[in-house]
Design a protein around this motif. Structure first.
Motif, PDB file in Angstrom:
ATOM      1  N   THR A   1      55.285  62.190  40.259  1.00 27.27           N
ATOM      2  CA  THR A   1      55.778  63.491  40.717  1.00 27.27           C
ATOM      3  C   THR A   1      54.707  64.563  40.559  1.00 27.27           C
ATOM      4  O   THR A   1      54.504  65.394  41.446  1.00 27.27           O
ATOM      5  CB  THR A   1      57.038  63.884  39.918  1.00 27.27           C
TER       6      THR A   1
ATOM      7  N   ARG B   1      52.195  64.209  43.273  1.00 31.01           N
ATOM      8  CA  ARG B   1      52.681  64.688  44.567  1.00 31.01           C
ATOM      9  C   ARG B   1      52.620  66.216  44.631  1.00 31.01           C
ATOM     10  O   ARG B   1      52.219  66.795  45.637  1.00 31.01           O
ATOM     11  CB  ARG B   1      54.114  64.196  44.812  1.00 31.01           C
TER      12      ARG B   1
ATOM     13  N   ASN C   1      48.989  67.031  45.216  1.00 34.51           N
ATOM     14  CA  ASN C   1      48.503  66.735  46.566  1.00 34.51           C
ATOM     15  C   ASN C   1      48.994  67.752  47.584  1.00 34.51           C
ATOM     16  O   ASN C   1      48.270  68.114  48.507  1.00 34.51           O
ATOM     17  CB  ASN C   1      48.956  65.344  47.006  1.00 34.51           C
ATOM     18  N   ASP C   2      50.232  68.195  47.423  1.00 24.54           N
ATOM     19  CA  ASP C   2      50.816  69.115  48.405  1.00 24.54           C
ATOM     20  C   ASP C   2      50.703  70.576  47.961  1.00 24.54           C
ATOM     21  O   ASP C   2      51.204  71.454  48.650  1.00 24.54           O
ATOM     22  CB  ASP C   2      52.302  68.787  48.625  1.00 24.54           C
TER      23      ASP C   2
ATOM     24  N   VAL D   1      58.130  70.717  43.920  1.00 27.86           N
ATOM     25  CA  VAL D   1      58.313  69.297  43.606  1.00 27.86           C
ATOM     26  C   VAL D   1      58.626  69.143  42.111  1.00 27.86           C
ATOM     27  O   VAL D   1      59.501  68.364  41.719  1.00 27.86           O
ATOM     28  CB  VAL D   1      57.041  68.503  43.994  1.00 27.86           C
TER      29      VAL D   1
END
Length: 564
Positions: A495, A498, A501-502, A507
Motif C-alpha cells: 500500500t 502504491r 507510485n501515484d 491510498v
RNA sequence: GUCACAGUAGCUCAGCUGGAUAGAGCAACGGUCUUCUAAACCGUGGGUCGUGGGUUCGAACCCCACCUGUGACACCA
C-alpha cells in the motif's frame, strides 16, 4: 507476498506448457470476500485454449494440485480459490511487524535521492485559506511517504511574495490604512485593504496605474516601497508559521518568488542565445505549437517578466542547487497547463532533467459550487476551521472522557486531525465543496475514527500491562475474526508503494480506514484479554494494528493520541 | 471553440492491472454498553454505474460519439 508466489508456483506445476508464470501472475486476483478464499485463479482464458467449460477446468485443476501448503483449495464456478494457512500467515506477519516496528513497510527505492517538493506557497498579505491547506497537507504527506521508501525530501514553501498585488497593497495602505491596525491583526487588515482596492478600482481605474507605479518602485529598490514590502512580508510570515505549527508541518526553505528576481535575466539570455524567443504581439514568447500547447509568455510587451519566467528560473535553480532526482510541484489543477509549458520550455532548452519534473495537481475547493476568491472577500479561513474543529473535539472529550489529562492537547490533535484527514482521504484530483459540518465530523470515515481505533488498541495493551510483545513468542492465531486484519496488515508495504507510485496520500488514508474498520469489528466480536493459548498472539495482533495505524497516520501528518 | 479533469445510492465518495451477487460513510429506521473507551458494532431500506454505440468469454473500468458540470486557454500568479 511470498504467499502469492506459492500460489503461482503451485499453479504453474499443473499448467506447465499452457501458461507461463508471468501470465499466471497477471491473472491471479484477490476475491472480494474472504469466504471465497485469499487468492483466486479464473479459468476463462484456459477455457478458450482448451475449448472446455471453465467450471470443468477449475475442478480439474483442483484435483491435480498439490494442496499441502494451503488450508484448502476449492473450485467455485470458474474460479480456483486458494485459502491460506491462517496460523502460519499470522505468525509471519505479526513477527515481521513486531520486529520492525515503525520501519514496517520501509523500502529503499529512493536510494537517498533528493526530491524537491514545491508546496503550500500561500500569498503574502492574504489569509491562509482552505485552498492552501490542500497543497500543504498533500505535499507534507507525499514528503512523508517518499521518505518511507527511501527518498530525501526537500520541502520548499514557494511564497507568493512578489508581484503587482504589492503595488495595490501599498496604494491601499497609503490611502486608507494605518500602522496600528496592521500590527494588531496583520493579515485580516491587509486583506481588507486589498478587497477595498479592488472595489474602488472598479469605479476608479486610475488606481491600477498607481499600483503598477508602486510595484515598479519596489522593483527599482525604492526605500519606502521596500520598507513596506518587507514589513508586510514579515508580519504575514509570522502568522503563517503559527498555522504551520498548528498543523505540525515544517519546511526546509521559504524561498519565495522574490528570491528569484535576480535569476530571471539569465533565463531570458539563455532563451535568446538558443533562439527560442520570438516576438509576438509585442511580447517575447516561446512557441510551443509542436507540444500542442499555447505559447509561453516570457516577457510582457513592456519588458516585464511573467509567472513562467520566474518558474523557469526557479526550476533551474533547484536543479543546480539540489541535484534532484525528482522535482515535485503540488499545485492546484487549474495550473496544469502552466506546468506543461514549463516542462516543454525546459526540454526545448535542452535540459534533459525536465522529465524529472512531476506536476501533482489537486482539485479545487469550492463554496456553494463557486471558486473561492480572495479578491471578492469570499474565502474560508483555515484558522477558523481549525479552531471550530478543536472546540468541537473538546466538547466531545468533556462528554465522553471528562477526567482525561491534557484535554486541550488531545482536542487539538483530534480536531486538526479531522481537518487534515478529511482533505487527504479522497482522490486528490477530486474537487470538493467546502462544508464545515463535513470537515469537522468525527464519526464514520474520519480521522478521529482512525485515532479512536488506535486508542482502543492502546487501551488494551495498557490493561494487559505489556509494552511490547516478544516477536519470538508464539504468534499463531487461528481466530477467523482476526483474518481480515491479518491480511490488511500484510498488505501495508504494498500500500505504501502504491501511494508512492501515484503520489496519492488517499491510498494511505483509505487503508487506515479499512484497517480500523476490520479492527473495530474484531473488537466487537472477540475478547482479547482472556487467558487462553492464543492470548499472546491476540496481544501481538493488537500491538501490530496500533503500530501500523500510527505509522499510517504519521505518513498523513495526523497525530495519534494514546487516549481520547 | 480548443484542451484538461470529473459524472457510481437522497448526500459525500470507494471500486488496485477489465472478472464471481457494484461497496463504504452520512442521513432514515431498528437493535447492542454490570464485561478490553458506544468517537464503536450489528441489521433494514435505498443503484438504468451520465447517454448511445463498439471491443471482449466477461466492461463502472478499455475505444468512439454525444450530454452535463468545473477549470485553463497572451501580457495575474
Amino acid at each position: 507476498m511470498d504467499q502469492k508466489q506459492q500460489v503461482i508456483d503451485t499453479l504453474s506445476t499443473v499448467l506447465d506448457g499452457e501458461l507461463n508464470k508471468d501470465e499466471i501472475t497477471n491473472m491471479i486476483e484477490i476475491p472480494k470476500t474472504s469466504d471465497l478464499g485469499d487468492y483466486a485463479f479464473p479459468t476463462f482464458m484456459l477455457a478458450k485454449l482448451r475449448h472446455q467449460a471453465p467450471q470443468q477446468i477449475a475442478s480439474d485443476i483442483v484435483d491435480k494440485l498439490d494442496k499441502r501448503a494451503f488450508e484448502k483449495v476449492q473450485a467455485t464456478g470458474a474460479y480456483v480459490n486458494f485459502f491460506l494457512n491462517k496460523t502460519n500467515y499470522s505468525a509471519n506477519v505479526l513477527q515481521t511487524i513486531l520486529t520492525q516496528q515503525d520501519h514496517y513497510g520501509d523500502a529503499n527505492v529512493g536510494k537517498g535521492g533528493n526530491v524537491t517538493i514545491d508546496m503550500s506557497s500561500p500569498n503574502i498579505a492574504k489569509p491562509f485559506s482552505m485552498g492552501h491547506l490542500r497543497s500543504t497537507v498533500i505535499g507534507n504527506a507525499i514528503a512523508n511517504i517518499i521518505t518511507k521508501v527511501g527518498y530525501h525530501p526537500i520541502k520548499i514553501n514557494h511564497l507568493g511574495d512578489w508581484g503587482t498585488q504589492f503595488g495595490k497593497l501599498m496604494v491601499a495602505y497609503m490611502k486608507w490604512g494605518n500602522e496600528a491596525d496592521v500590527k494588531k491583526d496583520p493579515i485580516n487588515t491587509l486583506l481588507k485593504y486589498y478587497v477595498r482596492f479592488h472595489k474602488e478600482a472598479e469605479t476608479n481605474p486610475e488606481l491600477n496605474d498607481e499600483a503598477r507605479l508602486w510595484f515598479k518602485k519596489l522593483e527599482d529598490g525604492d526605500e519606502k516601497a521596500t520598507y513596506l514590502w518587507t514589513w508586510f512580508r514579515d508580519e504575514s510570515l509570522k502568522e503563517f508559521k503559527r498555522i504551520y505549527e498548528e498543523l505540525g508541518i515544517d519546511f526546509d526553505h521559504y524561498t519565495g518568488e522574490s528570491f528569484y528576481n535576480d535569476k530571471m535575466q539569465a533565463v531570458v539570455d539563455e532563451l535568446k542565445q538558443k533562439h527560442l524567443l520570438e516576438k509576438s504581439r509585442g511580447a517575447e514568447i516561446v512557441n510551443l505549437d509542436k507540444f500542442n500547447l499555447n505559447p509561453a509568455l516570457i516577457l510582457k510587451s513592456d519588458g516585464a517578466t511573467l509567472y513562467i519566467t520566474r518558474d523557469l528560473a526557479t526550476a533551474i535553480y533547484r536543479h543546480d542547487t539540489f541535484h534532484f532526482v525528482k522535482s515535485l510541484y503540488v499545485v492546484g489543477l487549474e495550473q496544469q497547463e502552466h506546468f506543461k509549458q514549463l516542462k516543454a520550455v525546459l526540454s526545448l532548452m535542452g535540459d534533459e532533467w525536465a522529465k524529472d519534473i512531476q506536476y501533482i495537481g489537486f482539485g479545487l475547493i469550492t463554496q456553494n459550487g463557486k471558486k473561492l476568491s480572495t479578491r471578492k472577500g469570499n474565502i474560508v479561513l483555515l484558522e477558523n476551521v481549525l479552531q471550530d474543529a478543536t472546540k468541537l473535539a473538546l466538547k466531545q472529550i468533556n462528554e465522553k472522557h471528562p477526567d482525561l489529562p491534557n484535554k486541550e492537547e488531545v482536542a487539538h490533535d483530534v480536531g486538526v486531525g479531522a481537518v487534515i484527514f478529511h482533505d487527504l482521504k479522497n482522490n486528490r484530483l477530486d474537487s470538493f465543496d467546502f462544508n464545515l459540518e463535513e470537515v469537522v465530523r468525527f464519526e464514520g470515515e474520519t480521522g478521529p475514527y482512525v485515532q479512536y481505533t488506535n486508542v482502543r488498541a492502546q487501551s488494551i495493551l495498557r490493561k494487559a500491562n505489556v509494552k511490547h510483545i516478544d516477536p519470538q513468542s508464539a504468534l499463531q492465531l487461528s481466530d477467523a475474526n482476526a483474518w481480515d486484519i491479518l491480511k490488511l496488515l500484510g498488505d501495508y508495504p504494498a500500500t505504501v508503494m502504491r501511494a508512492n507510485n501515484d503520489y496519492e496520500p488517499s491510498v494511505i488514508a483509505k487503508y487506515a480506514l479499512h484497517l480500523s474498520k476490520a479492527f473495530n469489528k474484531y473488537y466487537a466480536n472477540s475478547k482479547v484479554l482472556v487467558d487462553d493459548d492464543e492470548k499472546n498472539a491476540r496481544l501481538a495482533l493488537v500491538e501490530s494494528v496500533s503500530i501500523v495505524l500510527q505509522n499510517a497516520l504519521a505518513l498523513l501528518g495526523v497525530k495519534a493520541p494514546a487516549e481520547m
